[in-house]
Write a protein that holds these residues in place. Structure first.
Motif, PDB file in Angstrom:
ATOM      1  N   LEU A 209      41.269  36.982  28.831  1.00 19.82           N
ATOM      2  CA  LEU A 209      40.488  38.093  28.590  1.00 19.82           C
ATOM      3  C   LEU A 209      41.230  39.164  28.392  1.00 19.82           C
ATOM      4  N   PRO A 210      41.333  39.811  27.001  1.00 21.39           N
ATOM      5  CA  PRO A 210      42.116  41.120  27.024  1.00 21.39           C
ATOM      6  C   PRO A 210      41.483  42.395  27.784  1.00 21.39           C
ATOM      7  N   ILE A 211      42.357  43.061  28.231  1.00 19.08           N
ATOM      8  CA  ILE A 211      41.918  44.380  28.892  1.00 19.08           C
ATOM      9  C   ILE A 211      42.141  45.479  27.919  1.00 19.08           C
ATOM     10  N   TYR A 212      40.810  46.057  27.942  1.00 16.40           N
ATOM     11  CA  TYR A 212      40.983  47.390  27.220  1.00 16.40           C
ATOM     12  C   TYR A 212      40.650  48.619  28.130  1.00 16.40           C
ATOM     13  N   ILE A 213      40.840  49.590  27.665  1.00 21.32           N
ATOM     14  CA  ILE A 213      40.356  51.078  28.388  1.00 21.32           C
ATOM     15  C   ILE A 213      39.594  51.414  27.478  1.00 21.32           C
ATOM     16  N   ALA A 214      38.309  51.817  27.847  1.00 22.19           N
ATOM     17  CA  ALA A 214      36.951  52.055  27.171  1.00 22.19           C
ATOM     18  C   ALA A 214      36.573  53.529  27.407  1.00 22.19           C
ATOM     19  N   ASN A 215      35.915  53.918  26.626  1.00 23.06           N
ATOM     20  CA  ASN A 215      35.274  55.411  26.781  1.00 23.06           C
ATOM     21  C   ASN A 215      33.824  55.192  27.522  1.00 23.06           C
ATOM     22  N   PHE A 216      33.259  53.946  27.435  1.00 19.84           N
ATOM     23  CA  PHE A 216      31.894  54.079  28.167  1.00 19.84           C
ATOM     24  C   PHE A 216      31.951  53.344  29.381  1.00 19.84           C
ATOM     25  N   VAL A 217      32.997  53.442  30.129  1.00 15.99           N
ATOM     26  CA  VAL A 217      33.163  53.026  31.392  1.00 15.99           C
ATOM     27  C   VAL A 217      33.797  53.988  32.469  1.00 15.99           C
ATOM     28  N   LEU A 218      32.869  54.331  33.202  1.00 11.23           N
ATOM     29  CA  LEU A 218      32.702  55.740  34.433  1.00 11.23           C
ATOM     30  C   LEU A 218      33.488  55.395  35.373  1.00 11.23           C
ATOM     31  N   MET A 219      34.537  56.011  35.866  1.00 10.18           N
ATOM     32  CA  MET A 219      35.176  55.820  37.105  1.00 10.18           C
ATOM     33  C   MET A 219      34.189  55.916  38.463  1.00 10.18           C
ATOM     34  N   ASP A 220      33.230  56.979  38.243  1.00 11.46           N
ATOM     35  CA  ASP A 220      32.126  57.357  39.240  1.00 11.46           C
ATOM     36  C   ASP A 220      31.320  56.159  39.628  1.00 11.46           C
ATOM     37  N   TYR A 221      31.136  55.101  38.607  1.00 10.11           N
ATOM     38  CA  TYR A 221      30.106  54.339  38.990  1.00 10.11           C
ATOM     39  C   TYR A 221      30.879  52.897  39.447  1.00 10.11           C
ATOM     40  N   GLY A 222      30.343  52.226  40.191  1.00 10.04           N
ATOM     41  CA  GLY A 222      31.063  50.902  40.518  1.00 10.04           C
ATOM     42  C   GLY A 222      32.368  50.827  40.945  1.00 10.04           C
ATOM     43  N   THR A 223      33.322  50.006  40.146  1.00 10.89           N
ATOM     44  CA  THR A 223      34.575  50.086  40.363  1.00 10.89           C
ATOM     45  C   THR A 223      35.585  50.744  39.344  1.00 10.89           C
ATOM     46  N   GLY A 224      35.018  51.231  38.307  1.00 11.53           N
ATOM     47  CA  GLY A 224      35.636  51.678  37.138  1.00 11.53           C
ATOM     48  C   GLY A 224      36.083  50.872  36.191  1.00 11.53           C
ATOM     49  N   ALA A 225      35.707  49.557  36.427  1.00 18.19           N
ATOM     50  CA  ALA A 225      36.023  48.379  35.734  1.00 18.19           C
ATOM     51  C   ALA A 225      34.734  47.325  35.353  1.00 18.19           C
ATOM     52  N   ILE A 226      34.595  46.771  34.131  1.00 17.28           N
ATOM     53  CA  ILE A 226      33.661  45.970  33.987  1.00 17.28           C
ATOM     54  C   ILE A 226      34.226  44.672  33.163  1.00 17.28           C
TER      55      ILE A 226
END
Length: 847
Positions: free
Chosen positions: A319-336
């Motif tokens: 799976l490719p890894i993106y950095i995305a504007n809709f993932v928040l560091m404050d919630y969960g692990t900051g990665a989905i």
RNA sequence: GCCCUCGUGGUGAAAUUGGUAGACACAAAGGACUUAAAAUCCUUGCCCAUUAGGGAGUGCCAGUUCGAGUCUGGCCGAGGGCACCA
């Protein structure tokens, strides 16, 4: 007959209450206490109708409880730190302290005009050092308990003004003064660890029996507990053991995963700081606001890292890894992991970057072969497919099994996450409580010694400079420890929500110098028995106050309060029509006049006025009515009466001039009736004494019940009804003078909480002690009841019969009524439904 | 975009929590008193019917029930909150 002189009489009673200290509350362990609190106001200038409504509602309750014999605490103060003072200071060149104190003076005078039963001896103001020094001590305590920490977060940065903007100062992404596009900027800031109490704050919502369900639900959703799973993805790079930990609530969709998305603040993102494309991407992201709303509606964009992870369950899939504007560091692990088929955000993202979309859940009635996803993700329940060992399971079963397998294979585990974020309390502003921290030469944060409190705000501050006023002050931040070591003060101040998170404790010991509260006081008065305020505070203020209690109680044997507010009532807003002139400019209601129904013109030049919808009163729309002017015209009792009469307190109320004037007239009528009854001399019949007694008894019962339930508008209707009945009795001479007087006295007592000036004045002639009337439940019982007669569910008649009449009697009597019997001929009665003392329903069938 | 709430006459609303829909008010129209106005009081209030009475009716569409403003599902509209306004 003497006319009721509002001004004289209201002033007279307000002076008496003040002189006799009627409203001062003294700790008395032999008396049952009642702590009645309305949310304290921000001193913005003058009181507005919203305040009038809020404090009238509270005052009715406080006076009612006092009449019932409770020892009532009903204090008032000022939430006096905040942004508007700084804005006003810049506009009028007036120091925030002067502006604030002047406003307090004005508003206090206005509140007194309303005749509120407030204990002004307990007045507090959060901007005074006598208040905020205790807050600084609390901060240090929390710091020592490790409930306070520093971390980097984003603020709205106005690059032109070189200053941090509040969300409301950002309009369409631009600074309200500069008009320049606002950027997101990272700053190191202080946080309260509210997250630590997430579970507790959630669980204890169940204890709040007397809170509106909607408020509890909003808080529950805000805390946002979610059950899910952490999954580790191995980065696909030679000789690398590096893993990415993601959090998901949908581990069942793992076989549909097609990418990994990281927050821009994820540690892995640091590796790309020198990459030009990443810098561009970051810049683009920094243009999005900091609010959740802004993030939610922003276009989903990403930066392709060209890295891949190994899918843990599909050997052949990377799976490719993106950095995305809709993932928040404050919630969960900051990665989905993105599963586009079953999440709309992921799908939008996948479509944009041409990523794989593999559906793995289908509605149970749809054939797998024909199930396609194009622009709409399928988020509903269903059956798993394309998913190896999860195939044919339902979503909930698949989640369970996925977690089991993931745990067994040791690349993840079950995990609970909360949406609640830690509370950022740093503000780069002048008009707030200074944070009692100093930094040594190594940059280490040290709490200030208790003996050095309060850390006072400097008086000589230049608010016209750019940036943080305290940081720009030439000398204030430089200081020394007792050891002589040079240190620098923290120049941020505290969020004003901190001020309001414990003020209800301070009201219990407003003058206590040693500490924020005194145990003997709070042990008696706390918790607040009834808290009343606007629904707009349903989440933040109330949640922060609940947190603050827990933070004070944490590792503290001497403080065991967790829930500050036993009961909560949220009142609606005061609304008024809006008016505009032909140039689309807002007009004040007193700038216009009525020509005919729905037809208004400007007073000045008789130009046409465009009438807009009724909206919550606000300065910006000019649809405001000045309470003081209204009190001058109609008196406080009329305004109070109107505020309560028209709508249920929890709903919005429409301000109506006719309504106030009707209230005014009714006050006059009550006064006239009172005098007529008291002055009545001639002997009359007592034939209907019992009827009046019964009716008054019922009114006492209803008013008491409706007051308890905050149905103040119904209380007013009850009083109208009994007034009408008294008028009937007095006009028809059917009640003895003595009964009339005795019963009327009870009504004047019922009026005490609503129209205190009038009610007190009515009682001066009888010179009776004030009390809350009791009702006789035996007298409430009627011997007869009305029974509705229905045929096939339609009302055809009414019978008045003795209570608990037998069904057979009701049937016989019903059939004798012409309008009933005509519907019962030529048909057969299939059955009848009889509800005792209420109704009988004949079900018929055509023959 | 996400979370929550609310929707009943011309207007604000009430309805014992599934049992007479519109209590109590405001506004309007008509009338009484008055030279007049103000104030006060009375009557009326959707459709058909002279009356008795009947019909429609609680944002819209379905459903459960002998019976729904009240319960269930869907839709529409208005408002509040979304973490730096307070």
């Amino acid at each position: 007959m003497e006319r009721y002189n509002i001004k004289l009489i209201e002033k007279k009673w307000q002076n008496i209450w003040l002189k006799e200290k009627t409203n001062a509350s003294i700790l008395n362990k032999n008396k049952k206490k009642f702590y009645c609190l309305e949310m304290f106001p921000y001193p913005s200038g003058k009181i507005h109708m919203g305040h009038v409504r809020n404090y009238t509602i509270g005052d009715v309750l406080a006076r009612y409880k006092k009449l019932q014999g409770f020892n009532v605490l009903h204090p008032m103060g000022w939430d006096s730190f905040g942004l508007p003072a700084e804005n006003a200071a810049r506009e009028n060149n007036l120091h925030p302290k002067i502006w604030t104190r002047k406003n307090i003076q004005t508003m206090k005078k206005q509140l007194k005009l309303l005749g509120l039963s407030l204990d002004w001896d307990r007045e507090i103001s959060t901007c005074e050092p006598e208040y905020y020094k205790h807050q600084q001590e609390f901060f240090i305590e929390l710091f020592k308990k490790k409930l306070v920490y520093k971390k980097d977060t984003y603020v709205n940065w106005d690059p032109k003004e070189q200053t941090v903007l509040a969300n409301e100062q950002v309009i369409d992404g631009k600074g309200w003064r500069s008009g320049v596009v606002v950027e997101r900027k990272k700053l190191s800031q202080w946080f309260f660890n509210i997250k630590k109490f997430s579970q507790d704050l959630l669980d204890d919502l169940n204890k709040l029996k007397n809170w509106p369900d909607k408020v509890k639900l909003m808080q529950k959703n805000w805390i946002g507990k979610s059950f899910g799973c952490e999954i580790n993805f191995q980065i696909d790079k030679k000789n690398s053991k590096e893993k990415i930990k993601v959090f998901t609530t949908r581990p069942d969709t793992i076989f549909g995963a097609s990418f990994i998305a990281l927050s821009i603040d994820h540690p892995i993102a640091k590796n790309f700081e020198n990459n030009k494309n990443f810098q561009d991407f970051k810049l683009k992201c920094s243009k999005t606001g900091t609010t959740e709303e802004a993030l939610a509606i922003a276009e989903k964009i990403g930066f392709n890292t060209d890295l891949f992870v190994q899918h843990p369950l599909k050997k052949e899939t990377k799976l490719p890894i993106y950095i995305a504007n809709f993932v928040l560091m404050d919630y969960g692990t900051g990665a989905i992991f993105g599963c586009p088929a079953h999440d709309q955000r992921d799908l939008d993202f996948a479509n944009k970057y041409k990523l794989n979309v593999l559906p793995v859940v289908r509605p149970s009635d749809v054939d797998p072969a024909s199930f396609k996803i194009s622009n709409e993700a399928y988020t509903g329940d269903g059956i798993l497919f394309n998913s190896d060992f999860l195939d044919n399971l339902t979503v909930s079963k698949a989640i369970e099994k996925a977690i089991k397998v993931i745990t067994k294979k040791k690349f993840g585990e079950k995990k609970i996450t909360f949406r609640l974020k830690d509370w950022g309390v740093s503000r780069q502003r002048y008009w707030g409580c200074p944070i009692p921290i100093v930094y040594n030469s190594k940059g280490k944060a040290l709490p200030v010694d208790k003996k050095d409190l309060p850390i006072l705000l400097p008086e000589d501050v230049d608010l016209n400079l750019k940036g943080n006023p305290l940081a720009k002050h030439p000398t204030w931040k430089f200081t020394k420890l007792s050891s002589g070591e040079k240190v620098i003060r923290e120049t941020d101040t505290l969020d004003t929500f901190v001020d309001s998170s414990w003020y209800f404790l301070r009201f219990c010991s407003p003058k206590y110098e040693k500490y924020g509260y005194e145990s003997k006081d709070i042990n008696y008065w706390m918790p607040v028995d009834q808290y009343i305020g606007g629904v707009e505070h349903a989440i933040l203020h109330l949640l922060y106050s609940r947190f603050f209690m827990r933070a004070l109680a944490y590792n503290n044997k001497n403080f065991d309060y967790t829930e500050p507010f036993e009961s909560l009532f949220t009142q609606g807003m005061v609304c008024h029509e809006t008016y505009k002139n032909e140039f689309n400019q807002w007009l004040y209601p007193d700038e216009i006049e009525k020509k005919s129904e729905g037809n208004f013109v400007t007073k000045k030049d008789k130009k046409k006025v465009i009438v807009g919808p009724s909206e919550s009163m606000s300065k910006s729309k000019k649809n405001i009515i000045d309470p003081e002017e209204m009190i001058n015209m109609y008196g406080a009792d009329s305004i109070r009466w109107f505020m309560l009469s028209d709508s249920p307190p929890e709903r919005d109320v429409q301000w109506s001039q006719e309504g106030v004037s009707a209230a005014f007239k009714f006050i006059q009528k009550l006064w006239r009736l009172n005098n007529e009854i008291l002055e009545k001399k001639e002997s009359t019949s007592d034939s209907e004494d019992i009827n009046l007694k019964k009716a008054v008894n019922k009114t006492v019962y209803r008013v008491t019940k409706n007051l308890e339930n905050f149905q103040y508008n119904v209380v007013i209707a009850n009083l109208h009804e009994i007034y009408n009945l008294f008028c009937y009795h007095i006009a028809n001479n059917k009640t003895s003078n003595q009964t009339m007087k005795n019963e009327w006295e009870k009504i004047t007592m019922l009026l005490m909480p609503l129209t205190p000036h009038l009610a007190h004045e009515c009682c001066t002639k009888t010179n009776k002690k004030f009390y809350w009337p009791k009702f006789d439940s035996k007298l409430l019982k009627e011997q007869n009841c009305k029974i509705v007669i229905q045929v096939n569910g339609r009302k055809r008649g009414i019978l008045e019969l003795p209570l608990n009449s037998k069904e057979t009697l009701v049937i016989t009597k019903s059939k004798k009524i012409d309008n009933v019997s005509k519907y019962l001929t030529d048909v057969s009665i299939v059955k009848n439904i009889y509800i005792k003392n209420k109704l009988i329903n004949f079900i018929t069938k055509n023959e």
